[in-house]
Design an enzyme around this catalytic site. Structure first.
Site, PDB file in Angstrom:
ATOM      1  N   ARG A   9       0.861  -1.194   0.000  1.00  0.00           N
ATOM      2  CA  ARG A   9       0.000   0.000   0.000  1.00  0.00           C
ATOM      3  C   ARG A   9       0.887   1.231   0.000  1.00  0.00           C
ATOM      4  NH1 ARG A   9       2.429   1.884   3.800  1.00  0.00           N
ATOM      5  NH2 ARG A   9       0.896   3.537   3.796  1.00  0.00           N
ATOM      6  N   GLY A  10       0.251   2.416  -0.124  1.00  0.00           N
ATOM      7  CA  GLY A  10       1.022   3.660  -0.257  1.00  0.00           C
ATOM      8  C   GLY A  10       1.132   3.980  -1.738  1.00  0.00           C
ATOM      9  N   ALA A  11       0.807   5.232  -2.101  1.00  0.00           N
ATOM     10  CA  ALA A  11       0.653   5.573  -3.520  1.00  0.00           C
ATOM     11  C   ALA A  11       1.849   5.190  -4.414  1.00  0.00           C
ATOM     12  CB  ALA A  11       0.312   7.060  -3.646  1.00  0.00           C
ATOM     13  N   ARG A  16      -7.338  -0.220  -6.865  1.00  0.00           N
ATOM     14  CA  ARG A  16      -7.643   0.825  -5.874  1.00  0.00           C
ATOM     15  C   ARG A  16      -7.790   2.151  -6.626  1.00  0.00           C
ATOM     16  NH1 ARG A  16      -4.184   1.035  -0.596  1.00  0.00           N
ATOM     17  NH2 ARG A  16      -6.026   2.192   0.074  1.00  0.00           N
ATOM     18  N   GLN A  74      -1.777   2.115  10.039  1.00  0.00           N
ATOM     19  CA  GLN A  74      -0.501   2.269   9.314  1.00  0.00           C
ATOM     20  C   GLN A  74       0.509   3.098  10.105  1.00  0.00           C
ATOM     21  OE1 GLN A  74      -3.536   2.635   7.973  1.00  0.00           O
ATOM     22  NE2 GLN A  74      -3.577   2.243   5.782  1.00  0.00           N
ATOM     23  N   ASP A 132      -2.074  10.903  -1.841  1.00  0.00           N
ATOM     24  CA  ASP A 132      -2.438   9.875  -2.830  1.00  0.00           C
ATOM     25  C   ASP A 132      -2.776  10.487  -4.182  1.00  0.00           C
ATOM     26  OD1 ASP A 132      -2.793   8.309  -0.235  1.00  0.00           O
ATOM     27  OD2 ASP A 132      -2.926   6.821  -1.841  1.00  0.00           O
ATOM     28  N   ASN A 182      -5.376  12.374   0.994  1.00  0.00           N
ATOM     29  CA  ASN A 182      -4.463  11.494   1.744  1.00  0.00           C
ATOM     30  C   ASN A 182      -5.307  10.704   2.734  1.00  0.00           C
ATOM     31  OD1 ASN A 182      -1.742  10.572   2.312  1.00  0.00           O
ATOM     32  ND2 ASN A 182      -1.911  11.633   4.270  1.00  0.00           N
ATOM     33  N   LYS A 183      -4.660   9.807   3.448  1.00  0.00           N
ATOM     34  CA  LYS A 183      -5.359   8.924   4.382  1.00  0.00           C
ATOM     35  C   LYS A 183      -6.356   9.672   5.258  1.00  0.00           C
ATOM     36  CE  LYS A 183      -5.146   5.368   4.628  1.00  0.00           C
ATOM     37  NZ  LYS A 183      -6.166   4.611   3.874  1.00  0.00           N
TER      38      LYS A 183
END
Ligand code: MRU
Length: 346
Positions: free
Chosen positions: A46-48, A89, A196, A237, A247-248
């Site tokens: 995960r993570g852009a 995603r 996370q 993201d 973002n998250k």
């Protein structure tokens, strides 16, 4: 950093399974397109920026497995592969950006033939991986001057080596300042529901011996009011043309709190996260995640069975709350459209 988030192994892709961290260091050996897609969807990776690398390697892997050497058939199958990858995603721009780069290679099948196209796809995926680490180091170099001795730095989610091919974006800035000998304290939101921050960012920073304290997501306000935070840096993201940044989930609340307490709020992200087709944050697609991520913890139900939940994976911070966007080309300032033009991104 001792671990590698993702690695091309020729006939498979090795992915560090982030769902199991920090208790267990276990790698997935993805031998098929479906297994890479599953690793992305289930957030093993995960993570852009890491999603961009995983998507490109997944596409290169799929190309090795296609039997046909006829350009027409190969092209048709690869088109399906790219569509499946696009559906993994929705929010991280880097995923779509990487697929676009792979698609560009595919448009040249007639010139290079199928066999060479397969090789070129692998080369492109490895190039995307290499470039990501270089870009992150440059983000770190540009951003480190924002950090002073004695700072209290708050970050959210994980925008570190684990979220990229290596080094990280927001954490890249922190690593660069630390390697210059600056001394500071990092605070990280645990980042419900998937933690996370508590699981991954804390794990990374502890390995680098950088002082880190985990707080729950509802503690940032009081920490700021007590004067313990002097800077907030997070990843992104997808960034719209006007600077609105997704973002998250929880990032927006931090930006509002930062403004109230007059604390500088920065985004650190590569230019590949910027989506010039999105005029503002309203156009950024926001992923909705499964309800179970909220109702359960460590496999155990913690809420009444029929309770309604809402689980958006991301929120959008309006550009007016962002003091700067740290990229590999320098720090973008408001109005972001003008600085994008000056940087020749637009
Ligand atoms: O849902 P995730 O864990 O993929 O979300 C990750 C984030 O929000 C990160 O902050 C963002 O992708 C930047 S990573 C350098």
């Amino acid at each position: 950093m001792e671990f590698k988030t993702i690695e091309w192994k020729g006939d498979y892709i090795r992915i560090l399974d982030q769902r199991r961290l920090p208790e267990e260091i276990r790698y997935l050996h993805c031998k098929t397109l479906s297994s890479v897609i599953h690793a992305i969807r289930s957030m093993a990776i995960r993570g852009a920026p890491a999603l961009g690398v995983a998507a490109s390697m997944g596409i290169a892997l799929a190309a090795q497995k296609i039997k046909s050497n006829r350009p027409e058939e190969f092209r048709k199958e690869m088109k399906e592969v790219c569509i499946r990858m696009e559906q993994t995603r929705p929010t991280a721009k880097n995923l779509f950006w990487a697929i676009q780069r792979m698609n560009k290679i595919l448009t040249l099948i007639d010139r290079y033939g199928v066999e060479q196209t397969r090789r070129r796809l692998v080369e492109e995926a490895l190039k995307i991986e290499r470039e990501d680490v270089e870009v992150n180091r440059r983000i770190g170099e540009h951003g480190k001057r924002l950090i002073k001795d004695g700072d209290g730095i708050l970050t959210h989610c994980n925008a570190g080596a684990l979220a990229t091919a290596g080094y990280g974006t927001a954490l890249g800035v922190i690593y660069a300042a630390w390697n210059d000998g600056k001394k500071f304290q990092v605070y990280v939101d645990e980042t419900r529901p998937l933690l996370q921050g508590g699981r991954l960012t804390a794990w990374e920073l502890i390995q680098e011996k950088i002082p880190v304290a985990v707080i729950t997501d509802n503690m940032a306000g009081v920490l700021m009011a007590q004067g313990k935070i002097s800077l907030v840096i997070v990843g992104a993201d997808r960034i719209a043309r006007n600077g609105d940044s997704a973002n998250k989930i929880g990032t927006y609340s931090l930006a509002v709190l930062s403004r109230w307490h007059r604390i500088p709020f920065y985004i650190a992200a590569p230019i590949s996260t910027i989506d010039l087709n999105c005029k503002s944050g309203k156009e950024i697609p926001i992923e909705e995640r499964p309800r179970k991520e909220i109702t359960h913890m460590a496999g155990k139900r913690i809420m009444p069975p029929k309770v309604m939940v809402w689980n958006p994976g991301f929120d959008v911070t309006p550009h007016t709350l962002i003091d700067g966007i740290i990229t590999e080309e320098g720090i973008l300032r408001r109005p972001f459209r003008n600085s994008l033009r000056r940087m020749k991104v637009e």
